[in-house]
Design an enzyme around this catalytic site. Structure first.
Site, PDB file in Angstrom:
ATOM      1  N   GLU A 290      -5.737   1.636  -1.153  1.00 19.24           N
ATOM      2  CA  GLU A 290      -6.569   0.782  -0.260  1.00 19.24           C
ATOM      3  C   GLU A 290      -6.871  -0.395  -1.045  1.00 19.24           C
ATOM      4  OE1 GLU A 290      -7.228   0.544   2.736  1.00 19.24           O
ATOM      5  OE2 GLU A 290      -8.969  -0.590   2.736  1.00 19.24           O
TER       6      GLU A 290
ATOM      7  N   TYR B  93     -11.784  -1.670  13.572  1.00 16.02           N
ATOM      8  CA  TYR B  93     -12.468  -0.466  12.626  1.00 16.02           C
ATOM      9  C   TYR B  93     -13.974  -0.233  12.880  1.00 16.02           C
ATOM     10  CZ  TYR B  93      -8.019  -0.346   9.841  1.00 16.02           C
ATOM     11  OH  TYR B  93      -6.692  -0.165   9.335  1.00 16.02           O
TER      12      TYR B  93
ATOM     13  N   ARG C  32       4.629   0.607  12.709  1.00 17.92           N
ATOM     14  CA  ARG C  32       4.373  -0.498  12.173  1.00 17.92           C
ATOM     15  C   ARG C  32       4.269  -0.520  10.767  1.00 17.92           C
ATOM     16  NH1 ARG C  32      -1.083  -3.595  11.032  1.00 17.92           N
ATOM     17  NH2 ARG C  32      -0.298  -5.571  10.632  1.00 17.92           N
TER      18      ARG C  32
ATOM     19  N   TRP D  64      -4.260   3.633  11.608  1.00 21.50           N
ATOM     20  CA  TRP D  64      -4.227   3.336  10.249  1.00 21.50           C
ATOM     21  C   TRP D  64      -4.673   4.787   9.511  1.00 21.50           C
ATOM     22  CZ3 TRP D  64      -1.790  -0.177   7.350  1.00 21.50           C
ATOM     23  CH2 TRP D  64      -2.005  -0.272   5.859  1.00 21.50           C
TER      24      TRP D  64
ATOM     25  N   PHE E 162      -7.305   7.339   4.435  1.00 21.47           N
ATOM     26  CA  PHE E 162      -7.154   6.930   6.015  1.00 21.47           C
ATOM     27  C   PHE E 162      -5.967   7.922   6.544  1.00 21.47           C
ATOM     28  CE2 PHE E 162      -9.258   3.247   4.450  1.00 21.47           C
ATOM     29  CZ  PHE E 162     -10.204   2.937   5.515  1.00 21.47           C
TER      30      PHE E 162
ATOM     31  N   ASN F  70      -0.528 -10.386   8.853  1.00 18.76           N
ATOM     32  CA  ASN F  70      -1.861  -9.288   9.132  1.00 18.76           C
ATOM     33  C   ASN F  70      -2.875 -10.036   8.505  1.00 18.76           C
ATOM     34  OD1 ASN F  70      -2.731  -6.482   9.585  1.00 18.76           O
ATOM     35  ND2 ASN F  70      -3.215  -7.109   7.556  1.00 18.76           N
ATOM     36  N   GLU F  71      -3.847 -10.028   9.607  1.00 16.97           N
ATOM     37  CA  GLU F  71      -5.330 -10.406   9.271  1.00 16.97           C
ATOM     38  C   GLU F  71      -5.304 -11.697   8.333  1.00 16.97           C
ATOM     39  OE1 GLU F  71      -7.222  -7.090   7.382  1.00 16.97           O
ATOM     40  OE2 GLU F  71      -7.369  -5.981   9.245  1.00 16.97           O
TER      41      GLU F  71
ATOM     42  N   ASN G 193      -6.856  -5.405  14.965  1.00 14.05           N
ATOM     43  CA  ASN G 193      -7.025  -4.336  14.076  1.00 14.05           C
ATOM     44  C   ASN G 193      -8.487  -4.185  14.228  1.00 14.05           C
ATOM     45  OD1 ASN G 193      -4.394  -4.353  13.027  1.00 14.05           O
ATOM     46  ND2 ASN G 193      -4.997  -5.199  10.996  1.00 14.05           N
TER      47      ASN G 193
ATOM     48  N   GLN H 180       0.804  -1.373  -0.084  1.00 10.69           N
ATOM     49  CA  GLN H 180       0.006   0.238   0.096  1.00 10.69           C
ATOM     50  C   GLN H 180       0.786   1.426  -0.043  1.00 10.69           C
ATOM     51  OE1 GLN H 180      -2.382  -1.816   3.201  1.00 10.69           O
ATOM     52  NE2 GLN H 180      -3.977  -0.326   2.376  1.00 10.69           N
TER      53      GLN H 180
HETATM   54  C1  BGC Z   1      -5.958  -3.775   6.633  1.00 10.41           C
HETATM   55  C2  BGC Z   1      -5.361  -2.594   5.680  1.00 10.41           C
HETATM   56  C3  BGC Z   1      -6.368  -1.565   5.364  1.00 10.41           C
HETATM   57  C4  BGC Z   1      -7.114  -1.220   6.418  1.00 10.41           C
HETATM   58  C5  BGC Z   1      -8.136  -0.664   6.092  1.00 10.41           C
HETATM   59  C6  BGC Z   1      -7.041  -3.383   7.413  1.00 10.41           C
HETATM   60  O1  BGC Z   1      -8.009  -4.555   7.406  1.00 10.41           O
HETATM   61  O2  BGC Z   1      -4.755  -4.377   7.304  1.00 10.41           O
HETATM   62  O3  BGC Z   1      -4.331  -3.051   4.940  1.00 10.41           O
HETATM   63  O4  BGC Z   1      -5.848  -0.500   4.337  1.00 10.41           O
HETATM   64  O5  BGC Z   1      -7.824  -2.142   6.858  1.00 10.41           O
HETATM   65  O6  BGC Z   1      -9.203  -0.941   5.162  1.00 10.41           O
END
Ligand code: BGC
Length: 530
Positions: A477, A348, A114, A470, A486, A204-205, A346, A57
């Site tokens: 994205e 959101y 990170r 983030w 972001f 990651n995820e 993570n 990214q």
């Molecule tokens: C991911 C990022 C992504 C962010 C926003 C996270 O799930 O690790 O790579 O940009 O979400 O969508």
């Protein structure tokens, strides 16, 4: 000093007031966030405040200095995969501008950064070719530049991108051979950077990778079947679980190598990052409450249970039966023994969840048997769970952060946690001016209420050791290309110029205040873990 227009004066005033965490200005309107956004007690003294990024990214330089092609390089070049037809060939050119970006971090006052390593930059052909010394040099220089400014690197070994060679040779994560490749790669990283990196993340995820790569086909390798998406190949009912199984075993193998060869001398720690949302039952019925719990299991406990307890969640075993791969007894022992040192969260957004076992539900996310027989949606009777953002999937529901952290704390015995990502999605509306993007009041509000929620969890005893926004910069994205922003810094995607947003100024002030508070003696009975 140049001419200060009325507009600019109002903007400067907005910034000044907004840097007082309790107040922000929106279109000349003073909005009181909440007194608790200026917490009476603070974060632990060694708490890391950071920003997060990932190689694909941010870096660009997609074939620079001997780098091999990754699965994302190949995927984004196929027509129709990315909403605006863009790709990460240049991204925000962090590969060439990392020194400038480290300066930007220094000016925010962050204590950690990170970032992820591009596997194909280090090993262009996986273990079937040589090491790219220019790739090693890039990350080594980045780490040194960070340390010179007192910023600790927190390094993710794998953030969605693998060398395309491994995809072509044996199907990437679908093959157990991926485990050997991952260990080969991480060994090189520990050896090359572990003297200076004290926090490692294996994946990651992997939960998002398994679902998007192999269930709905939205991410590479773009595999799916039947009702789950529109792909030429795949098996949505089985492949996500096979890919996940190989990632779980790869994590365990990487931790084993770190523990046995490096940890004692290098003195660092190693963990994994999951996307951990929050799921509210849509009603008070027992069935919906169980469905919300099931959603956590099928979403994040899917990975954390085997890594920490050596087995998949019982509810997954019961529903999935033979769709779920089995661990051998040796693997169970290895998993339980290696585990992890911390969990990266993570977080959101949050969803409502409705049961689909006891009463039929409409088709939708989660409703099929292999997704867990629940239906998740941000809406209840047409009303969203929180204020909308620029991402259709994201709504502002800060109590979800507190609840998710408490849930993970309880289920996994308060293993140290980091909030490895939290951030606000803004649609890159072409009609907005740069000035308007810079005045990102909604992002400020978002960060204030989420940090407040995090602090409530910490006060209740959650061992959270860091928070990473983030992201430092607007960036690429994934399938949304450059249509979502972001960053704490605005990036002009044609010139790549970085400009501080209101949220960056606010975060800087927040960090400064909380660093000071963390050093102050704690008041009676106020106890924060460190
Ligand atoms: C991911 C990022 C992504 C962010 C926003 C996270 O799930 O690790 O790579 O940009 O979400 O969508």
């Amino acid at each position: 000093m140049g001419v200060v227009t009325l507009e600019k004066a109002l903007f400067l005033l907005a910034i000044t007031i907004a840097t007082s965490p309790a107040l922000i200005v929106c279109n000349n309107l003073r909005i009181k966030i909440k007194d608790s956004s200026v917490p009476s007690s603070s974060f632990p003294s060694n708490f890391l405040f950071g920003t997060a990024s990932s190689s694909y990214q941010f870096e660009g330089g997609y074939v620079a200095d001997g780098k091999g092609l990754s699965n994302w390089d190949v995927f984004t070049h196929k027509p129709g995969k990315i909403i605006d037809g863009s790709n990460g060939d240049v991204a925000v050119d962090h590969y060439h501008r990392y020194l400038e970006d480290v300066d930007l971090m220094e000016s925010l006052g962050v204590s950690s950064y990170r970032f992820s390593i591009s596997w194909a930059r280090i090993l262009p052909k996986g273990r079937f070719g040589g090491v790219n010394q220019a790739g090693i040099n890039f990350y080594s220089n980045l780490i040194d530049a960070l340390l010179r400014k007192g910023i600790q690197p927190l390094v993710t070994l794998h953030h969605y991108d693998i060398p395309q060679e491994l995809q072509d040779r044996y199907g990437g994560w679908l093959s157990p051979k991926s485990q050997e490749d991952f260990v080969y790669y991480v060994d090189i990283c520990f050896k090359s950077f572990g003297d200076r990196v004290k926090h490692w993340v294996t994946f990651n995820e992997p939960n998002i990778q398994a679902a998007n790569g192999y269930r709905n086909g939205k991410y590479p390798p773009g595999r799916c079947s039947g009702q789950f998406g529109n792909c030429t190949d795949g098996d949505s009912e089985n492949e996500p679980f096979i890919a996940a199984h190989n990632m779980i075993l790869s994590h365990a193998a990487a931790v084993h190598i770190y523990r046995t060869k490096y940890q004692k001398d290098q003195g660092g720690s190693i963990g994994i990052v999951l996307e951990i949302g929050w799921f509210e039952p849509v009603s008070n019925s027992t069935a919906d409450k169980l469905a919300a719990e099931r959603a956590q299991c099928f979403f994040s406990n899917w990975f954390l249970d085997p890594i920490i307890y050596g087995k998949y969640p019982t509810v997954m075993q019961n529903i999935l039966g033979s769709n779920l791969p089995k661990f051998t007894s040796n693997e169970v022992e290895r998993l339980k023994k290696t585990g992890l040192d911390f969990i990266g969260i993570n977080h959101y957004t949050a969803f409502y969840v409705q049961d689909c076992i006891y009463s039929p539900c409409e088709a939708g996310y989660g409703s099929s048997r292999t997704e867990g027989l629940y239906r998740s949606s941000p809406y209840k009777n047409g009303v969203p769970i929180g204020d909308p953002t620029g991402g259709y999937w994201q709504h502002v529901y800060p109590q979800g952060m507190e609840k998710a952290v408490m849930y993970i704390m309880e289920r996994y015995d308060n293993i140290p946690m980091f909030i490895t990502e939290n951030g606000y999605c803004e649609f890159n509306n072409p009609n907005l001016t740069t000035e308007e993007f810079l005045n990102d009041v909604k992002r400020v509000q978002f960060m204030a209420v989420y940090l407040d929620a995090l602090l409530r969890a910490i006060r209740k005893g959650a061992d959270v050791r860091g928070y990473f926004v983030w992201s430092l910069l607007d960036n690429f994205e994934w399938t949304d290309g450059y249509t979502a922003r972001f960053g704490l810094y605005h990036v002009d995607f044609s010139t790549l110029k970085r400009t501080l947003k209101l949220s960056g100024t606010w975060y800087k002030q927040f960090i400064a205040e909380h660093k000071v508070k963390a050093l102050m003696p704690k008041q009676n009975g106020e106890h924060l873990q460190s």
